[in-house]
Motif scaffolding. Structure first.
Motif, PDB file in Angstrom:
ATOM      1  N   CYS A 135       1.202  -1.336  -0.549  1.00  0.00           N
ATOM      2  CA  CYS A 135       0.038  -0.111  -0.163  1.00  0.00           C
ATOM      3  C   CYS A 135       1.543   1.496   0.520  1.00  0.00           C
ATOM      4  O   CYS A 135       0.395   2.220  -0.563  1.00  0.00           O
ATOM      5  N   ALA A 136       1.752   1.599   0.956  1.00  0.00           N
ATOM      6  CA  ALA A 136       2.621   2.821   0.870  1.00  0.00           C
ATOM      7  C   ALA A 136       3.858   2.474  -0.919  1.00  0.00           C
ATOM      8  O   ALA A 136       3.401   3.450  -0.981  1.00  0.00           O
ATOM      9  N   ALA A 137       3.911   1.375  -1.175  1.00  0.00           N
ATOM     10  CA  ALA A 137       4.468   1.479  -3.122  1.00  0.00           C
ATOM     11  C   ALA A 137       3.424   1.896  -3.459  1.00  0.00           C
ATOM     12  O   ALA A 137       4.181   2.951  -4.658  1.00  0.00           O
ATOM     13  N   VAL A 138       2.288   1.653  -3.161  1.00  0.00           N
ATOM     14  CA  VAL A 138       1.669   2.159  -4.257  1.00  0.00           C
ATOM     15  C   VAL A 138       0.865   3.848  -4.891  1.00  0.00           C
ATOM     16  O   VAL A 138       0.652   4.010  -5.851  1.00  0.00           O
ATOM     17  N   SER A 139       0.601   4.189  -3.019  1.00  0.00           N
ATOM     18  CA  SER A 139       0.877   5.333  -3.188  1.00  0.00           C
ATOM     19  C   SER A 139       1.671   6.422  -2.748  1.00  0.00           C
ATOM     20  O   SER A 139       2.065   6.913  -3.449  1.00  0.00           O
ATOM     21  N   GLY A 140       3.548   5.979  -3.030  1.00  0.00           N
ATOM     22  CA  GLY A 140       4.028   6.889  -3.659  1.00  0.00           C
ATOM     23  C   GLY A 140       4.781   6.930  -2.232  1.00  0.00           C
ATOM     24  O   GLY A 140       5.283   8.301  -2.166  1.00  0.00           O
ATOM     25  N   GLU A 141       4.651   6.512  -1.019  1.00  0.00           N
ATOM     26  CA  GLU A 141       5.265   7.105   0.441  1.00  0.00           C
ATOM     27  C   GLU A 141       6.279   5.885   0.779  1.00  0.00           C
ATOM     28  O   GLU A 141       6.470   5.121   1.363  1.00  0.00           O
TER      29      GLU A 141
END
Length: 374
Positions: free
Chosen positions: A7-13
């Motif tokens: 989720c963090a990777a997909v969101s660019g976080e």
């Protein structure tokens, strides 16, 4: 499975992702980290439009790719013509060559996301739709249409089997895009869009609400196509072939559509493509040219079909005050069929909302009574 790291990777976080990696709770394998880095790089291409940052992140992923230098954790990316059959780089130099080209870098980011997350993932579809809109705004209509048609295919192949909530709005957007492309370039591949819409219609119970929405879009496509064939004659034959397919299917739309046939829809002023931003410029209903096309392509037996209120297409055309549709239908109707009563006992002349249409209908019936009057 979707993990917090994913989720963090997909969101660019990137900061959140680094914290998760440092915490080691839960433990992250080398393969999972590489996948997350690939998704993070894709997010920097899509969300932040930072090719340099994406290059740095993807280079780090390459270093985790394995002893053989395989950059992508699951092996080669599947070849996909929509993404230009792009493949992930094996060396930093190759990666730099890909990154410097905006379109190729987007294709790579989309291919990575679709391969890792799957085509039914909302993030995959969302970015395709957004990028298609960007290409359309830049008047690169071919690129936009390829992306949106691929987006449609992914939506229809999702777990919901064609009932994805965005399918109809994406279909409507494709229809609008065709109009813009024809205005700008004088031609467009309407058949490609028609075939995708046609494949969607059989995923729904015939006559259901989704089927009705899709039939309306098919009618709008036929209207656009028929209009295009006047200036581009080679489009006429495939247009008429597809019109025959629609007519011969004999759709009767029940839920929310009063048992309408395509002829009823073509004659009804309430017909429109839901979700289109400028539908008044796409297809105006009632549409005499569209009705004529349907009649000429096998729709004559449908002129006496009735809806749930007993109305024939002539009733609908008269109530919608469409003189063009009334005249088209009268050409194929006998006086007896032109005076059929609906469930309330009203004939087409009685439901007409225009004095001129009432006069035309009365004249047609009078001529039948006294042919010598001509």
């Amino acid at each position: 499975d979707v993990t917090p790291l994913t989720c963090a990777a997909v969101s660019g976080e990137q900061g959140v992702m680094e914290e998760l990696l440092l915490s080691k709770a839960p433990p992250v394998t080398r393969r999972e980290k590489a996948r997350a880095l690939l998704l993070l790089g894709a997010a920097f291409i899509e969300r932040h439009q930072s090719q340099s940052k994406a290059q740095s992140i993807w280079t780090e992923a390459m270093e985790l790719g394995g002893d053989a230098g395989m950059a992508f954790p699951d092996g080669e990316l599947p070849c996909c013509p929509v993404y230009g059959n792009v493949q992930f780089a094996r060396t930093p130099a190759e990666l730099h060559h890909i990154i410097v080209d905006d379109w190729t870098s987007f294709n790579l980011a989309s291919a990575i996301r679709e391969h890792i997350l799957g085509g039914s993932n909302p993030e995959t579809i969302h970015y395709l739709r957004c990028r298609g809109a960007m290409e359309a705004d830049a008047k690169r209509y071919g690129n936009a249409m390829r992306l949106w048609l691929h987006c449609l295919q992914l939506e229809m192949d999702s777990e919901k089997k064609g009932t994805h909530p965005e399918v109809t709005s994406t279909l409507a957007a494709c229809t609008e895009l065709l109009v813009e492309q024809i205005r700008a370039e004088g031609d467009a591949d309407v058949k490609a869009v028609f075939e995708v819409v046609w494949s969607n219609i059989h995923r729904h119970p015939l006559g259901g609400i989704e089927c009705g929405k899709t039939v309306r879009i098919l009618l709008t496509l036929l209207y656009i196509w028929n209009k295009l064939s006047v200036s581009v004659p080679r489009q006429a034959s495939p247009c008429r072939d597809c019109a025959r397919r629609l007519v011969h299917q004999r759709f009767v739309l029940n839920k929310g559509y009063n048992n309408y046939t395509p002829l009823h829809l073509a004659c009804d002023k309430k017909t429109f493509v839901s979700g289109a931003k400028s539908r008044k410029n796409v297809c105006l209903f009632p549409s005499p040219p569209l009705l004529k096309l349907l009649l000429e392509c096998g729709g004559i037996p449908l002129v006496v079909e009735r809806d749930s209120r007993g109305n024939t297409p002539l009733h609908t055309a008269a109530a919608s005050a469409s003189m063009g549709c009334v005249r088209e239908l009268l050409f194929y109707l006998s006086p007896a069929n032109a005076s059929l009563q609906n469930s309330a006992g009203a004939r087409p002349v009685a439901v007409a909302t225009s004095d001129k249409i009432r006069a035309v209908l009365n004249e047609f019936l009078l001529r039948a009574v006294d042919p010598a009057e001509d």
